[in-house]
Design a protein around this motif. Structure first.
Motif, PDB file in Angstrom:
ATOM      1  N   ASN A  74      23.372  -0.561  -0.948  1.00  0.00           N
ATOM      2  CA  ASN A  74      22.019  -0.060  -1.164  1.00  0.00           C
ATOM      3  C   ASN A  74      20.957  -1.045  -0.735  1.00  0.00           C
ATOM      4  OD1 ASN A  74      22.342   2.554  -2.210  1.00  0.00           O
ATOM      5  ND2 ASN A  74      23.019   1.734  -4.165  1.00  0.00           N
ATOM      6  N   PHE A  75      21.233  -2.338  -0.886  1.00  0.00           N
ATOM      7  CA  PHE A  75      20.271  -3.354  -0.484  1.00  0.00           C
ATOM      8  C   PHE A  75      20.450  -3.746   0.983  1.00  0.00           C
ATOM      9  CE2 PHE A  75      19.691  -3.822  -4.987  1.00  0.00           C
ATOM     10  CZ  PHE A  75      18.370  -4.181  -5.095  1.00  0.00           C
ATOM     11  N   GLY A  76      21.392  -3.126   1.662  1.00  0.00           N
ATOM     12  CA  GLY A  76      21.676  -3.494   3.042  1.00  0.00           C
ATOM     13  C   GLY A  76      20.936  -2.637   4.040  1.00  0.00           C
ATOM     14  N   GLY A  77      21.657  -2.040   4.991  1.00  0.00           N
ATOM     15  CA  GLY A  77      21.011  -1.416   6.127  1.00  0.00           C
ATOM     16  C   GLY A  77      20.437  -0.037   5.895  1.00  0.00           C
ATOM     17  N   ILE A  78      20.976   0.734   4.944  1.00  0.00           N
ATOM     18  CA  ILE A  78      20.577   2.121   4.796  1.00  0.00           C
ATOM     19  C   ILE A  78      19.525   2.226   3.697  1.00  0.00           C
ATOM     20  CG2 ILE A  78      21.380   4.452   4.285  1.00  0.00           C
ATOM     21  CD1 ILE A  78      24.170   3.515   5.190  1.00  0.00           C
ATOM     22  N   LYS A  79      18.344   2.699   4.048  1.00  0.00           N
ATOM     23  CA  LYS A  79      17.264   2.828   3.088  1.00  0.00           C
ATOM     24  C   LYS A  79      16.841   4.295   2.998  1.00  0.00           C
ATOM     25  CE  LYS A  79      16.565  -1.677   2.356  1.00  0.00           C
ATOM     26  NZ  LYS A  79      17.747  -2.192   3.004  1.00  0.00           N
ATOM     27  N   THR A  80      17.018   4.897   1.820  1.00  0.00           N
ATOM     28  CA  THR A  80      16.526   6.238   1.571  1.00  0.00           C
ATOM     29  C   THR A  80      15.408   6.127   0.553  1.00  0.00           C
ATOM     30  OG1 THR A  80      18.690   7.203   2.006  1.00  0.00           O
ATOM     31  CG2 THR A  80      17.115   8.563   0.817  1.00  0.00           C
ATOM     32  N   THR A  81      14.242   6.671   0.886  1.00  0.00           N
ATOM     33  CA  THR A  81      13.082   6.525   0.024  1.00  0.00           C
ATOM     34  C   THR A  81      12.528   7.898  -0.339  1.00  0.00           C
ATOM     35  OG1 THR A  81      11.566   6.371   1.915  1.00  0.00           O
ATOM     36  CG2 THR A  81      12.535   4.306   1.125  1.00  0.00           C
ATOM     37  N   ARG A  82      11.528   7.904  -1.201  1.00  0.00           N
ATOM     38  CA  ARG A  82      10.952   9.161  -1.664  1.00  0.00           C
ATOM     39  C   ARG A  82       9.434   9.041  -1.743  1.00  0.00           C
ATOM     40  NH1 ARG A  82      13.040  13.423  -4.702  1.00  0.00           N
ATOM     41  NH2 ARG A  82      14.978  12.280  -5.057  1.00  0.00           N
ATOM     42  N   GLY A  83       8.736  10.044  -1.247  1.00  0.00           N
ATOM     43  CA  GLY A  83       7.288  10.118  -1.390  1.00  0.00           C
ATOM     44  C   GLY A  83       6.525   9.416  -0.277  1.00  0.00           C
ATOM     45  N   ILE A  84       5.317   9.891  -0.025  1.00  0.00           N
ATOM     46  CA  ILE A  84       4.412   9.289   0.950  1.00  0.00           C
ATOM     47  C   ILE A  84       3.112   8.951   0.219  1.00  0.00           C
ATOM     48  CG2 ILE A  84       3.150   9.581   3.109  1.00  0.00           C
ATOM     49  CD1 ILE A  84       6.118   9.521   3.535  1.00  0.00           C
ATOM     50  N   TYR A  85       2.683   7.690   0.309  1.00  0.00           N
ATOM     51  CA  TYR A  85       1.506   7.229  -0.415  1.00  0.00           C
ATOM     52  C   TYR A  85       0.615   6.412   0.514  1.00  0.00           C
ATOM     53  CZ  TYR A  85       4.634   8.564  -4.184  1.00  0.00           C
ATOM     54  OH  TYR A  85       5.497   9.265  -4.988  1.00  0.00           O
ATOM     55  N   SER A  86      -0.640   6.335   0.160  1.00  0.00           N
ATOM     56  CA  SER A  86      -1.628   5.668   1.018  1.00  0.00           C
ATOM     57  C   SER A  86      -1.754   4.180   0.753  1.00  0.00           C
ATOM     58  CB  SER A  86      -3.001   6.328   0.841  1.00  0.00           C
ATOM     59  OG  SER A  86      -3.431   6.221  -0.512  1.00  0.00           O
ATOM     60  N   SER A  87      -1.185   3.700  -0.354  1.00  0.00           N
ATOM     61  CA  SER A  87      -1.313   2.279  -0.691  1.00  0.00           C
ATOM     62  C   SER A  87      -0.130   1.818  -1.526  1.00  0.00           C
ATOM     63  CB  SER A  87      -2.615   2.020  -1.466  1.00  0.00           C
ATOM     64  OG  SER A  87      -2.551   2.607  -2.757  1.00  0.00           O
ATOM     65  N   PHE A  88       0.035   0.515  -1.599  1.00  0.00           N
ATOM     66  CA  PHE A  88       1.077  -0.084  -2.438  1.00  0.00           C
ATOM     67  C   PHE A  88       0.874   0.327  -3.892  1.00  0.00           C
ATOM     68  CE2 PHE A  88       3.007  -3.330  -5.040  1.00  0.00           C
ATOM     69  CZ  PHE A  88       4.119  -3.751  -4.344  1.00  0.00           C
ATOM     70  N   GLU A  89      -0.377   0.247  -4.350  1.00  0.00           N
ATOM     71  CA  GLU A  89      -0.695   0.561  -5.737  1.00  0.00           C
ATOM     72  C   GLU A  89      -0.396   2.020  -6.069  1.00  0.00           C
ATOM     73  OE1 GLU A  89      -2.588  -3.089  -4.550  1.00  0.00           O
ATOM     74  OE2 GLU A  89      -2.673  -1.079  -3.647  1.00  0.00           O
ATOM     75  N   ALA A  90      -0.692   2.914  -5.123  1.00  0.00           N
ATOM     76  CA  ALA A  90      -0.418   4.333  -5.357  1.00  0.00           C
ATOM     77  C   ALA A  90       1.079   4.588  -5.483  1.00  0.00           C
ATOM     78  CB  ALA A  90      -1.009   5.166  -4.224  1.00  0.00           C
ATOM     79  N   ALA A  91       1.868   3.938  -4.629  1.00  0.00           N
ATOM     80  CA  ALA A  91       3.328   4.074  -4.716  1.00  0.00           C
ATOM     81  C   ALA A  91       3.841   3.516  -6.032  1.00  0.00           C
ATOM     82  CB  ALA A  91       3.986   3.376  -3.531  1.00  0.00           C
ATOM     83  N   GLU A  92       3.324   2.368  -6.415  1.00  0.00           N
ATOM     84  CA  GLU A  92       3.771   1.724  -7.655  1.00  0.00           C
ATOM     85  C   GLU A  92       3.444   2.586  -8.872  1.00  0.00           C
ATOM     86  OE1 GLU A  92       3.909  -2.876  -8.901  1.00  0.00           O
ATOM     87  OE2 GLU A  92       1.873  -2.066  -8.729  1.00  0.00           O
ATOM     88  N   SER A  93       2.247   3.176  -8.891  1.00  0.00           N
ATOM     89  CA  SER A  93       1.839   3.981 -10.034  1.00  0.00           C
ATOM     90  C   SER A  93       2.616   5.293 -10.120  1.00  0.00           C
ATOM     91  CB  SER A  93       0.335   4.265  -9.965  1.00  0.00           C
ATOM     92  OG  SER A  93       0.026   5.078  -8.836  1.00  0.00           O
TER      93      SER A  93
END
Length: 256
Positions: free
Chosen positions: A19-38
């Motif tokens: 999971n910490f290696g080559g394959i990254k699956t993510t979720r959501g699209i956000y306009s800023s770091f703070e928005a993703a974090e919240s």
């Protein structure tokens, strides 16, 4: 089946490593770091400064990825003349330990790894049992001052700030920048959330022209660029945001 897999010695550790290696699956699209974090759900653990995460990438020590070779090619002729390397997000010294098999380190080389406190603590403990005379660790980003090479591999996407924010205040900037294994896009820069078990990480996919222009404005010229085909990422349910491969760069400081 899950219980059976978990009963295999080392299986849980290897699952985290993948999971910490080559394959990254993510979720959501956000306009800023703070928005993703919240947007991260309650009960989830945010960031890397946790003992359970600190050692997740140690399996990479000694393992040379295809995208390391362009970097080694350019670093090799520099190293006999280099006295200081700042390894941004260098974990427990993975690049230091791996590259010393290939690069001619000077006796007086100072290789400083910057990372979060839990990782730095683990890295320092390991130097007590390994021969790493050049290696030191810091949690102070200001220690980048005076370095000749700034190296970062697979880290920029996790940072709240950009590389230009780190470099701009420096009176003397590093002559060489090696930026490896980062996801870039033709789209506007966006943020998403990476999930690894109960851990969550705001994750930045940077516009490649934005990165280039920001570094050029600081006096850096692009020397080389390469594909990191062992890394890719996709945003769940958003096929248009697929990043087919990550990218590596070598920039040299040439102010006008």
């Amino acid at each position: 089946m899950k219980h059976l897999i978990r009963s295999i010695p080392g299986a849980e550790y290897m699952a985290r490593a993948i999971n910490f290696g080559g394959i990254k699956t993510t979720r959501g699209i956000y306009s800023s770091f703070e928005a993703a974090e919240s947007a991260i759900s309650r009960g989830k653990i945010i960031g890397f400064d946790h003992d359970e995460v600190a050692g997740a990438n140690q399996y990479l020590i000694g393992f040379v990825k295809p995208s390391d070779y362009p970097l080694l090619y350019w670093m090799y002729p520099l190293m006999p003349h280099i006295r200081s390397v700042f390894d941004l997000g260098g974990n427990v010294g993975i690049s230091y330990y791996t590259y010393r098999k290939f690069l001619p380190y000077r006796d007086d080389l100072r290789w400083t790894v910057f990372d979060v406190p839990s990782v730095v603590e683990l890295g320092r403990k390991q130097t007590d049992s390994t021969k790493a005379p050049h290696l030191s660790f810091t949690t102070e980003i200001a220690d980048v001052k005076g370095c000749e090479i700034l190296l970062t591999s697979g880290t920029l996407q996790y940072l709240k700030y950009g590389l230009e924010d780190l470099l701009k205040p420096l009176e003397k900037r590093p002559e060489h920048l090696f930026v490896n294994r980062i996801p870039v896009t033709d789209r506007a820069t966006y943020y998403t959330i990476q999930s690894v078990g109960k851990f969550r990480f705001p994750y930045r996919i940077i516009n490649k022209n934005e990165l280039r222009n920001s570094l050029q404005s600081l006096g850096y010229e692009l020397v080389d660029e390469w594909k990191c085909t062992e890394n890719w990422t996709t945003v769940r349910f958003r096929p248009g945001y697929f990043v087919q491969h990550y990218t590596g760069y070598y920039y040299r400081y040439r102010p006008s």
